[in-house]
Write a protein that holds these residues in place. Structure first.
Motif, PDB file in Angstrom:
ATOM      1  N   LEU A  88       3.440  -6.778  -0.326  1.00  0.00           N
ATOM      2  CA  LEU A  88       3.161  -6.134   0.951  1.00  0.00           C
ATOM      3  C   LEU A  88       3.652  -4.694   0.899  1.00  0.00           C
ATOM      4  CD1 LEU A  88       4.389  -9.039   3.273  1.00  0.00           C
ATOM      5  CD2 LEU A  88       2.049  -8.627   2.452  1.00  0.00           C
ATOM      6  N   LEU A  89       3.364  -3.941   1.940  1.00  0.00           N
ATOM      7  CA  LEU A  89       3.732  -2.529   1.993  1.00  0.00           C
ATOM      8  C   LEU A  89       4.257  -2.171   3.377  1.00  0.00           C
ATOM      9  CD1 LEU A  89       3.625   0.427   0.783  1.00  0.00           C
ATOM     10  CD2 LEU A  89       1.345   0.579   1.815  1.00  0.00           C
ATOM     11  N   THR A  90       5.348  -1.429   3.416  1.00  0.00           N
ATOM     12  CA  THR A  90       5.805  -0.854   4.678  1.00  0.00           C
ATOM     13  C   THR A  90       4.985   0.404   4.948  1.00  0.00           C
ATOM     14  OG1 THR A  90       8.030  -1.715   4.373  1.00  0.00           O
ATOM     15  CG2 THR A  90       7.771   0.091   5.927  1.00  0.00           C
ATOM     16  N   VAL A  91       4.285   0.405   6.078  1.00  0.00           N
ATOM     17  CA  VAL A  91       3.400   1.504   6.458  1.00  0.00           C
ATOM     18  C   VAL A  91       3.983   2.175   7.698  1.00  0.00           C
ATOM     19  CG1 VAL A  91       1.027   2.139   7.050  1.00  0.00           C
ATOM     20  CG2 VAL A  91       1.452   0.135   5.626  1.00  0.00           C
ATOM     21  N   GLU A  92       4.027   3.506   7.709  1.00  0.00           N
ATOM     22  CA  GLU A  92       4.524   4.194   8.900  1.00  0.00           C
ATOM     23  C   GLU A  92       3.744   5.482   9.103  1.00  0.00           C
ATOM     24  OE1 GLU A  92       7.222   7.074   8.110  1.00  0.00           O
ATOM     25  OE2 GLU A  92       5.794   6.846   6.506  1.00  0.00           O
ATOM     26  N   LEU A  93       4.161   6.262  10.079  1.00  0.00           N
ATOM     27  CA  LEU A  93       3.404   7.431  10.516  1.00  0.00           C
ATOM     28  C   LEU A  93       3.042   8.370   9.372  1.00  0.00           C
ATOM     29  CD1 LEU A  93       2.234   9.231  12.755  1.00  0.00           C
ATOM     30  CD2 LEU A  93       4.549  10.101  13.160  1.00  0.00           C
ATOM     31  N   SER A  94       3.931   8.536   8.404  1.00  0.00           N
ATOM     32  CA  SER A  94       3.667   9.455   7.294  1.00  0.00           C
ATOM     33  C   SER A  94       2.429   9.063   6.501  1.00  0.00           C
ATOM     34  CB  SER A  94       4.880   9.530   6.365  1.00  0.00           C
ATOM     35  OG  SER A  94       6.004  10.042   7.051  1.00  0.00           O
ATOM     36  N   TYR A  95       2.138   7.765   6.443  1.00  0.00           N
ATOM     37  CA  TYR A  95       0.936   7.296   5.740  1.00  0.00           C
ATOM     38  C   TYR A  95      -0.318   7.830   6.424  1.00  0.00           C
ATOM     39  CZ  TYR A  95      -2.620   4.095   3.918  1.00  0.00           C
ATOM     40  OH  TYR A  95      -3.749   3.580   3.345  1.00  0.00           O
ATOM     41  N   ALA A  96      -0.357   7.753   7.750  1.00  0.00           N
ATOM     42  CA  ALA A  96      -1.519   8.239   8.492  1.00  0.00           C
ATOM     43  C   ALA A  96      -1.678   9.741   8.343  1.00  0.00           C
ATOM     44  CB  ALA A  96      -1.388   7.865   9.966  1.00  0.00           C
ATOM     45  N   LEU A 301      -4.451   0.782  15.287  1.00  0.00           N
ATOM     46  CA  LEU A 301      -3.463   1.843  15.386  1.00  0.00           C
ATOM     47  C   LEU A 301      -3.526   2.755  14.161  1.00  0.00           C
ATOM     48  CD1 LEU A 301      -0.969   3.229  16.661  1.00  0.00           C
ATOM     49  CD2 LEU A 301       0.434   1.624  15.353  1.00  0.00           C
ATOM     50  N   VAL A 302      -3.517   2.170  12.982  1.00  0.00           N
ATOM     51  CA  VAL A 302      -3.528   2.981  11.759  1.00  0.00           C
ATOM     52  C   VAL A 302      -4.798   3.815  11.681  1.00  0.00           C
ATOM     53  CG1 VAL A 302      -3.557   2.903   9.235  1.00  0.00           C
ATOM     54  CG2 VAL A 302      -2.006   1.414  10.508  1.00  0.00           C
ATOM     55  N   ALA A 303      -5.944   3.208  11.972  1.00  0.00           N
ATOM     56  CA  ALA A 303      -7.213   3.942  11.915  1.00  0.00           C
ATOM     57  C   ALA A 303      -7.232   5.095  12.916  1.00  0.00           C
ATOM     58  CB  ALA A 303      -8.377   2.992  12.176  1.00  0.00           C
ATOM     59  N   SER A 304      -6.748   4.851  14.124  1.00  0.00           N
ATOM     60  CA  SER A 304      -6.754   5.899  15.146  1.00  0.00           C
ATOM     61  C   SER A 304      -5.763   7.003  14.817  1.00  0.00           C
ATOM     62  CB  SER A 304      -6.452   5.305  16.529  1.00  0.00           C
ATOM     63  OG  SER A 304      -5.143   4.762  16.577  1.00  0.00           O
ATOM     64  N   GLU A 305      -4.634   6.645  14.227  1.00  0.00           N
ATOM     65  CA  GLU A 305      -3.650   7.648  13.844  1.00  0.00           C
ATOM     66  C   GLU A 305      -4.158   8.520  12.694  1.00  0.00           C
ATOM     67  OE1 GLU A 305       0.305   7.787  15.166  1.00  0.00           O
ATOM     68  OE2 GLU A 305      -1.505   8.065  16.353  1.00  0.00           O
ATOM     69  N   ILE A 306      -4.859   7.907  11.740  1.00  0.00           N
ATOM     70  CA  ILE A 306      -5.454   8.689  10.655  1.00  0.00           C
ATOM     71  C   ILE A 306      -6.453   9.693  11.227  1.00  0.00           C
ATOM     72  CG2 ILE A 306      -7.048   8.560   8.686  1.00  0.00           C
ATOM     73  CD1 ILE A 306      -5.624   5.988   7.864  1.00  0.00           C
ATOM     74  N   GLN A 307      -7.292   9.225  12.139  1.00  0.00           N
ATOM     75  CA  GLN A 307      -8.282  10.108  12.755  1.00  0.00           C
ATOM     76  C   GLN A 307      -7.604  11.234  13.539  1.00  0.00           C
ATOM     77  OE1 GLN A 307     -10.704   8.288  15.844  1.00  0.00           O
ATOM     78  NE2 GLN A 307     -12.418   9.633  15.403  1.00  0.00           N
ATOM     79  N   ARG A 308      -6.600  10.890  14.304  1.00  0.00           N
ATOM     80  CA  ARG A 308      -5.925  11.880  15.145  1.00  0.00           C
ATOM     81  C   ARG A 308      -5.263  12.972  14.321  1.00  0.00           C
ATOM     82  NH1 ARG A 308      -0.728  10.662  19.132  1.00  0.00           N
ATOM     83  NH2 ARG A 308      -1.068  12.408  20.555  1.00  0.00           N
ATOM     84  N   TRP A 309      -4.461  12.574  13.331  1.00  0.00           N
ATOM     85  CA  TRP A 309      -3.695  13.554  12.587  1.00  0.00           C
ATOM     86  C   TRP A 309      -4.550  14.320  11.582  1.00  0.00           C
ATOM     87  CZ3 TRP A 309       0.074  14.941  15.275  1.00  0.00           C
ATOM     88  CH2 TRP A 309       0.798  14.030  16.039  1.00  0.00           C
ATOM     89  N   SER A 310      -5.612  13.704  11.102  1.00  0.00           N
ATOM     90  CA  SER A 310      -6.546  14.434  10.239  1.00  0.00           C
ATOM     91  C   SER A 310      -7.182  15.586  11.015  1.00  0.00           C
ATOM     92  CB  SER A 310      -7.629  13.495   9.704  1.00  0.00           C
ATOM     93  OG  SER A 310      -7.073  12.531   8.822  1.00  0.00           O
ATOM     94  N   ALA A 311      -7.487  15.356  12.289  1.00  0.00           N
ATOM     95  CA  ALA A 311      -8.070  16.411  13.126  1.00  0.00           C
ATOM     96  C   ALA A 311      -7.073  17.541  13.347  1.00  0.00           C
ATOM     97  CB  ALA A 311      -8.522  15.825  14.461  1.00  0.00           C
TER      98      ALA A 311
END
Length: 321
Positions: A88-96, A301-311
């Motif tokens: 498994l993997l610990t995923v957090e804001l930095s990943y997005a 959450l992860v998908a929306s955070e990726i979209q948000r921060w990529s923008a």
């Protein structure tokens, strides 16, 4: 008739075998890769989950700190793992954030993992040096607009969540505040308290001791509701800038292709672990709040955070160092 009886017997036996097959290999250790050094929030939360979930999972949970590349080494190792639930993997804001910041990631950040749960979250807080003549967010915005390019905000480094939060604040409020990157939270806090930079948006636990001591002034928290540690500090929505709703979050993911039954089993046990009083106490002592949502909610959450921060990254023209 004899054929039908045999057929029914075979079917019943097959269903019984399926139901008795364990979702996870019993007693086979489960490794949770943490892509950062021991001692940080992501590592500590993972260790709480590992400690309290192991009995329900029925297997040891081993925390494996795979550092390097700002998380890339650990993310890559988890992406290459066999999708059977044992890695498994610990995923957090930095990943997005990295998904929009590093175009050379050796995997597709949207497709490489499926999420098990979002374990915890904590809002950010906008803090200023007490010498700044602004007691509210709106006063700070007015001050920045009256002196474009004169106020500075610090961050823990280029492309960090503190940097992107500052850029989101600038674009949302139409202010011209100069970004000053540092190498880590300690350095920026030192200069903020010395008034070399005037503002910082960081997680509540990071800034809380300095707010309590009076060395920093909190203007707003970025969560959707007031924070228990700073009950008198308004939210971003209350301050008039609802787009600044930002949480630092930590969750657990698994390599894409991990069977849904395995994901569901892990979700059940991890969320049950986070609900235990002793686990919740440890999480609260870190200044974090338990989330423990569903896999579908965690994936969203992860998908929306990726979209948000990529923008935000694209608009600000931020490049990885």
């Amino acid at each position: 008739m004899q054929f039908n009886r045999i057929r029914r017997a075979v079917l019943v036996a097959g269903v019984a075998t399926l139901l008795s097959t364990p979702v996870l290999a019993q007693n086979k250790p489960i490794t949770i890769i943490v892509p950062y050094a021991p001692g940080g929030s992501a590592d500590l939360v993972t260790r709480v989950i590992a400690q309290f979930a192991a009995p329900g999972v029925g297997a040891p949970l081993i925390v494996d700190n795979r550092t390097g590349g700002g998380g890339v080494v650990g993310w890559g190792a988890a992406a290459r793992a066999v999708p059977d639930g044992n890695t498994l993997l610990t995923v957090e804001l930095s990943y997005a954030i990295a998904a929009g910041l590093i175009p050379t990631l050796p995997f597709d950040p949207l497709k490489a993992f499926t999420q098990v749960t979002t374990a915890v979250k904590v809002p950010h807080v906008l803090v200023v040096n007490p010498a700044v003549p602004a007691k509210t967010v709106q006063e700070f915005i007015a001050l920045a607009k009256a002196q474009p390019g004169k106020l500075n905000y610090g961050s823990g480094g280029n492309g960090t969540n503190t940097h992107l939060a500052g850029e989101l604040f600038k674009s949302t409020t139409g202010t011209n505040i100069v970004h000053v990157p540092y190498k880590g939270a300690g350095a920026v806090l030192t200069d903020l308290m010395g008034n070399q930079v005037q503002a910082l948006i960081t997680s509540v636990p990071t800034a809380l001791p300095h707010i309590k001591s009076g060395k920093l002034r909190a203007l707003m928290v970025t969560g959707s509701e007031r924070n228990a540690m700073l009950p008198d500090v308004p939210t971003a929505k209350e301050a008039g800038i609802p787009k600044m709703d930002i949480d630092y979050w930590i969750g657990i993911g698994a390599p894409a292709g991990t069977p849904p039954a395995v994901i569901d089993k892990l979700n059940k046990e991890f969320n049950a672990a986070l609900a235990q009083p002793d686990a919740k106490k440890k999480i609260a002592e870190m200044g974090l709040t338990v989330v423990a949502n569903t896999p579908a909610q965690a994936n969203q959450l992860v998908a929306s955070e990726i979209q948000r921060w990529s923008a935000v990254i694209k608009q600000a023209g931020i490049k990885a160092d």
